[in-house]
Design an enzyme around this catalytic site. Structure first.
Site, PDB file in Angstrom:
ATOM      1  N   ILE A 115       3.538  21.619  53.644  1.00  0.00           N
ATOM      2  CA  ILE A 115       4.778  22.373  53.755  1.00  0.00           C
ATOM      3  C   ILE A 115       4.497  23.875  53.686  1.00  0.00           C
ATOM      4  CG2 ILE A 115       6.131  20.458  52.830  1.00  0.00           C
ATOM      5  CD1 ILE A 115       6.440  22.052  50.237  1.00  0.00           C
ATOM      6  N   CYS A 116       5.285  24.638  54.410  1.00  0.00           N
ATOM      7  CA  CYS A 116       5.123  26.089  54.462  1.00  0.00           C
ATOM      8  C   CYS A 116       5.688  26.706  53.187  1.00  0.00           C
ATOM      9  CB  CYS A 116       5.838  26.652  55.684  1.00  0.00           C
ATOM     10  SG  CYS A 116       5.761  28.442  55.788  1.00  0.00           S
TER      11      CYS A 116
END
Length: 163
Positions: A115-116
């Site tokens: 995930i960013c």
């Protein structure tokens, strides 16, 4: 502790005191004990608030973690595999949370389902490291990411409800 503009759950978590990573021998064991203590406290607080949303466990040396996380949207549960490794340079390097089955399904994710966290969580981690740990990353990174992304992905039909 001072966390401005963050969730109550994060503010309730104590800082980690031991500055050590997986390569630091006995100091890592001490840090890992603190990590587990804070993580248990976070899980219990979530259960007390009827907001249980993940389960994780680690390998023997505490460097690889696996489990499940879920998000309820419109009374429908969406559940995902969760995994992450503790970087060798931890705690100066933040944890990269991975949801492998969502790989390629959103622009707010890197290859492999990571995930960013660049915009929102990485600056927080840099500001407070080495005091933040696994529970903090779940609370301030993965939780908000799920809350922002899963409703959109569910409405687009990209993710399917848990069976």
């Amino acid at each position: 502790m001072e966390f401005s503009n963050l969730s109550d759950s994060l503010e309730k978590l104590p800082f980690i005191k031991t500055v050590a990573g997986p390569l630091d021998g006995d100091q890592w064991i001490e840090r890992l004990k603190e990590e587990y203590t804070v993580l248990i406290q976070y899980i219990q607080a979530n259960k007390d608030d009827d907001h249980d949303w993940f389960e994780i466990e680690s390998n023997e040396d505490g460097t690889k973690w696996t489990g499940k996380c879920w998000y309820i949207h419109n009374f429908i549960k969406y559940e995902f595999d969760l995994q992450f490794e503790i970087p060798a340079t931890y705690p100066s390097t933040p944890i990269e949370m991975e949801l492998p089955e969502l790989d390629g399904k959103t622009h707010k994710m890197y290859r492999g389902g990571k995930i960013c966290l660049d915009i929102h969580f990485a600056p927080l981690w840099q500001k407070y490291q080495p005091k933040l740990g696994i529970a903090h990353a779940l609370s301030a990174a993965l939780g908000p990411w799920l809350a922002a992304e899963i409703p959109v992905l569910a409405e687009q039909g990209v993710v399917k409800p848990s069976s």
